[in-house]
Design an enzyme around this catalytic site. Structure first.
Site, PDB file in Angstrom:
ATOM      1  N   ASP A 310      38.380  25.196 -16.513  1.00  0.00           N
ATOM      2  CA  ASP A 310      38.698  24.577 -15.347  1.00  0.00           C
ATOM      3  C   ASP A 310      38.846  23.143 -15.787  1.00  0.00           C
ATOM      4  OD1 ASP A 310      38.909  26.730 -13.458  1.00  0.00           O
ATOM      5  OD2 ASP A 310      36.725  27.050 -13.506  1.00  0.00           O
ATOM      6  N   GLY A 317      36.982  16.287 -11.894  1.00  0.00           N
ATOM      7  CA  GLY A 317      36.736  15.287 -11.048  1.00  0.00           C
ATOM      8  C   GLY A 317      38.204  15.345 -10.071  1.00  0.00           C
ATOM      9  N   TYR A 398      35.636  28.970  -5.951  1.00  0.00           N
ATOM     10  CA  TYR A 398      34.244  28.527  -6.363  1.00  0.00           C
ATOM     11  C   TYR A 398      34.087  27.064  -6.116  1.00  0.00           C
ATOM     12  CZ  TYR A 398      32.013  32.730  -7.935  1.00  0.00           C
ATOM     13  OH  TYR A 398      31.388  33.985  -8.113  1.00  0.00           O
TER      14      TYR A 398
END
Length: 650
Positions: A310, A317, A398
Site C-alpha cells: 500500500d 500519507g 482497512y
C-alpha cells in the site's frame, strides 16, 4: 508570474521560515511544492503529453550536514542544508526523476527511469478507473443480466502485482460491489467479474464474467455504531508539550515530526535528556513506516493478484484521514496539518491528519512499597504519563491507527491498531456445515466468506544511540548445568546465563524471533556508563511476530522478500528507505531491503538502520464482521544501560 519575481518571493519566504523554528528535515512547504511544480512545468517536460506528478517530497539532505547544523555548539554550526525537492512525474508513457534546487530555482538533475516497477497511483487515476467499468458495454450487460441497478454499483480498483511477465504496463483490476442502500460497500461483492484496466490509456483491456454467486444480504452489515460514543478523555488537564514549527518538546524528550505523502507521519532527530548531565542524547535520527504488505491467500483467478504494497502503490500519507476530535484523539490533543502535491503538482492541504497528546496510562511508571524499615511502610511511585503522536490511514477496507509514544523512562513505544472491514467474497453457502471444499477463508455471515490474509508493516528505524557508531548485539539466554565445583554450595542443577554476540555483517543482522530466547540491542560500543556498561537500546516485541509463509519462488514473495525475517539490520544509505523498493507497483524484487541486505556490508560499529516487521496472520472470525474490532501490534525501544540509573528518579 515572472521567474525572477517568484525566486525573490521564495527567498523571502525561506528567510522568514528559517527564523521560525526551521529544521533541515521540515517537510516541503506549500510554497516549495508549488515552486517545484512551476520549475518542472517550465522545463522541457511541460510540453509533453499528460504530465502528472506522482511523487514530490524533500530530497533528503546529507545526514552529517543535518547533524552538524543541529549541533548545540554555535561555532561548529554550518549554514543550513540547501532545500531541494525530489520529483517523479509521468509524461508520454515514461517516468522521469528530477531533483530541484529550490535556492537557485534550477533543475539539479533529471533522468528517465528505465527499471522495473512504476510510481504510485494518483487519486485521480484511481477515481477514473473506478468509474470506467460503469460505462463499459459488456459490464453493463453483466449487471443487467444479474437484474441489478447499475446506479447502485460501486467499483474499486486494485493493484495487480507481478507474476513473471517480461513486459508490464500500469494496470489495475476493478472489482465491483452492489450497495443497494448499504454503506458497507465491501460486504456486498458482485462475484465472478474482473475488469482489467490500462491506466495510461484509461481503457478496459480485458474483461471476464466467469460465474455468479448470490450477493450477501445487506441486513446486519452496517458498521455504524448504534451507541452514543463515549467522549475520549485522558484526565490530563494541561497539554504539557510545546510544538514549535515541526519541533516537539515534552518532559525529557525533543524530536521533529513531519508528514509526507508516502510515509505519513515521520519522527526525526529524537533525543532524550540525561538527568545526570542535563544534556540531550541522541536516540533516533529517523523513523517511519516504510512499507506494508497484505497478501490474500486465495489462489483463484478473481483473487490471486491481491497482494498489496500500500505505501508504494498508494501512499500512507496520501491515504491519511481527517482525525475526529474525541474519537481518534482526546480533548487535550493538538492537531497538525500536512501538505502533499496533487497530480497537477499544486500543494494540497490535508487537515488534521496528525494529533499530539498526553496520555494517561492509568498505571504506574514505577512504584514500590517497602515494609522492612522498622516502624514504617514506605510507598513511592509515579503515574504513567506519556506523549503520543498519532495518524490514521484508510487504505481501501482497512484502517491503520499508527502511534509513536514517548515515555519519561526514555522508551519509545510504536504501536499500530488494525481495524476496518474485511475483504470478502460471495458464496452460495449459508452454513459452515455445507462446506466441503477449501474456501480459503471463514464463513462469517450467510453467503459471505472472509478470505485469509496477512498484514505486515515494515518500520524504518535509523537509530543513532548516543552517536552514529552503533552495533547489533544478540543477548542469547543459554541454559547451563551446575558444575561439580558448585555442587558443594548449591542444590541447584541448572541456571541460565547470557552470551552476547555482536553482528558483524548484514547476514548476521537478519534475525528470526521466537525459537530461542534472545534480546536484541542496538549499542554504541564507543560509549559506556560510569560503571563500564556499553550504552544501548533494546527491541521489545509486543507479540510473536508473523513472518511470511509463502514459498521463496512465489511471485509475491519475490517482491516482498523483506517479510521473511521480523528484524533486519543494514548499513545506513540515504537512498535506502523503502523496504519494497522505491517503485513498488509491479516491482520484481530487484530492489528493496532483501536486495540491500544481500550485499552483506559490515554493520559493526557503523551507522546502521534497524527494520522491524509488525506482522499478523489474519484468520477471520465472525466477531470481525461487519466491522473488525481493533487488533493491536507493535514494539518498544527501551533504554538498556543507556542511563546511569532510572531516569524517572533523576
Amino acid at each position: 508570474m515572472n521567474t525572477s519575481i517568484l525566486a525573490i518571493l521564495f527567498l523571502i519566504q525561506c528567510v522568514f521560515t528559517l527564523g521560525l523554528h526551521f529544521h533541515p528535515l521540515d517537510p516541503l512547504t506549500p510554497q516549495e511544492i508549488n515552486k517545484t511544480s512551476f520549475i518542472v512545468k517550465k522545463s522541457h517536460l511541460g510540453n509533453l503529453k499528460d504530465l502528472t506528478f506522482h511523487y514530490l517530497d524533500l530530497e533528503e539532505p546529507n545526514k552529517s550536514h543535518v547533524l552538524q547544523w543541529l549541533s548545540p555548539n554555535p561555532s561548529k554550526k554550518p549554514p543550513p542544508p540547501r532545500r531541494r525537492s525530489f520529483v517523479v512525474v509521468r509524461a508520454g508513457g515514461q517516468t522521469y526523476e528530477l531533483i530541484i534546487d529550490l535556492t537557485t530555482s534550477k533543475i539539479a538533475s533529471s533522468r528517465i527511469y528505465t527499471g522495473h516497477g512504476f510510481p504510485s497511483f494518483t487519486f485521480i487515476e484511481l477515481f477514473k478507473a473506478s468509474k470506467l467499468p460503469l460505462t463499459y458495454p459488456p459490464f453493463k450487460k453483466s449487471i443487467l443480466d444479474r437484474s441489478l441497478n447499475i446506479s447502485e454499483v460501486s467499483c474499486i480498483p486494485f493493484t495487480v502485482g507481478w507474476y513473471g511477465e517480461t513486459t508490464t504496463r500500469r494496470e489495475l483490476k476493478a472489482s465491483c460491489f452492489y450497495r443497494d442502500g448499504s454503506v458497507n460497500v465491501f460486504t456486498r461483492p458482485i462475484e465472478g467479474i474482473t475488469v482489467t484496466i490500462d491506466v495510461d490509456s484509461m481503457q478496459v483491456i480485458k474483461y471476464s464474467d466467469r460465474f455468479r454467486k448470490p450477493i450477501p444480504d445487506k441486513e446486519g452489515n452496517d458498521f455504524r455504531t448504534k451507541h452514543r460514543p463515549f467522549p475520549f478523555f485522558c484526565n490530563v488537564s494541561d497539554t504539557g508539550f510545546k510544538i514549535l514549527g515541526n519541533r516537539v518538546k515534552w518532559a525529557n524528550w525533543k524530536f521533529h515530526v513531519g508528514f509526507t505523502a508516502r510515509a505519513g507521519v515521520t519522527i526525526s532527530t529524537a533525543s532524550v535528556l540525561d538527568p545526570r548531565t542535563k544534556r540531550f542524547r541522541r536516540v533516533m535520527y529517523r523513523g517511519h513506516v516504510s512499507e506494508t504488505f497484505v497478501p490474500y491467500m486465495d489462489p483463484t483467478y478473481e483473487w490471486y493478484y491481491r497482494t498489496f504494497m500500500d505505501i508504494g502503490e498508494f501512499g500512507f500519507g496520501r491515504s491519511a484521514v481527517n482525525l475526529q476530535p474525541l474519537i481518534d484523539c482526546p480533548q487535550n490533543a493538538a492537531f497538525l496539518d500536512g501538505h502533499v502535491a496533487g497530480p497537477d503538482g499544486t500543494a494540497q492541504k490535508m487537515t488534521n491528519v496528525m494529533c499530539v497528546f498526553e496520555k494517561n496510562g492509568y498505571g504506574a511508571s514505577f512504584r514500590h512499597t517497602e515494609i522492612n524499615v522498622p516502624g514504617q511502610v514506605i510507598t513511592s511511585g509515579e503515574a504513567e504519563i506519556s506523549l503520543v503522536v498519532r495518524m490514521v490511514a484508510t487504505l481501501g477496507n482497512y484502517d491503520y491507527i499508527v502511534d509513536w509514544e514517548f515515555k519519561k523512562n526514555g522508551a519509545i513505544r510504536v504501536g499500530v491498531d488494525l481495524t476496518g472491514v474485511l475483504e470478502v467474497k460471495a458464496t452460495s453457502y449459508t452454513s459452515n456445515d455445507q462446506i466441503t471444499e477449501n474456501v480459503y477463508g471463514t464463513l462469517v455471515a450467510k453467503n459471505t466468506i472472509a478470505v485469509n490474509h496477512d498484514h505486515y508493516l515494515t518500520y524504518y528505524l535509523d537509530l543513532d544511540v548516543d552517536g552514529n557508531g552503533n552495533s547489533l548485539v544478540k543477548a542469547k539466554l543459554k541454559t547451563v548445568r551446575v558444575t561439580e565445583v558448585n555442587k558443594t554450595s548449591s542444590r541447584r542443577k541448572s541456571y541460565w546465563t547470557v552470551v552476547k554476540e555482536t553482528a558483524k555483517t548484514e547476514a548476521d543482522g537478519r534475525v528470526r524471533l521466537g525459537s530461542d530466547p534472545v534480546e536484541l540491542l542496538i549499542v554504541n560500543p564507543n560509549k559506556k556508563t560510569k560503571i563500564g556498561n556499553t550504552v544501548g537500546y533494546r527491541l521489545i516485541p509486543e507479540h510473536l511476530q508473523a513472518t511470511s509463509l509463502l514459498t521463496d519462488d512465489d511471485y509475491p514473495e519475490l517482491r516482498a522478500g523483506y517479510t521473511k525475517y521480523p528484524v533486519w539490520v543494514t548499513a545506513y544509505d540515504r537512498s535506502e528507505r523503502w523496504a519494497g523498493g522505491f517503485y513498488s507497483d509491479r516491482s520484481r524484487g530487484d530492489d528493496g531491503l532483501a536486495v540491500w541486505s544481500s550485499r552483506n556490508r559490515e554493520i559493526e560499529n557503523k551507522d546502521i538502520v534497524m527494520w522491524y516487521n509488525v506482522g499478523f496472520h489474519h484468520i477471520p472470525y465472525q466477531e470481525d464482521f461487519p466491522v473488525m474490532p481493533t487488533l493491536h501490534g507493535g514494539f518498544t525501544l527501551r533504554p538498556s544501560n543507556f542511563f546511569d540509573n532510572d531516569p524517572l528518579i533523576g
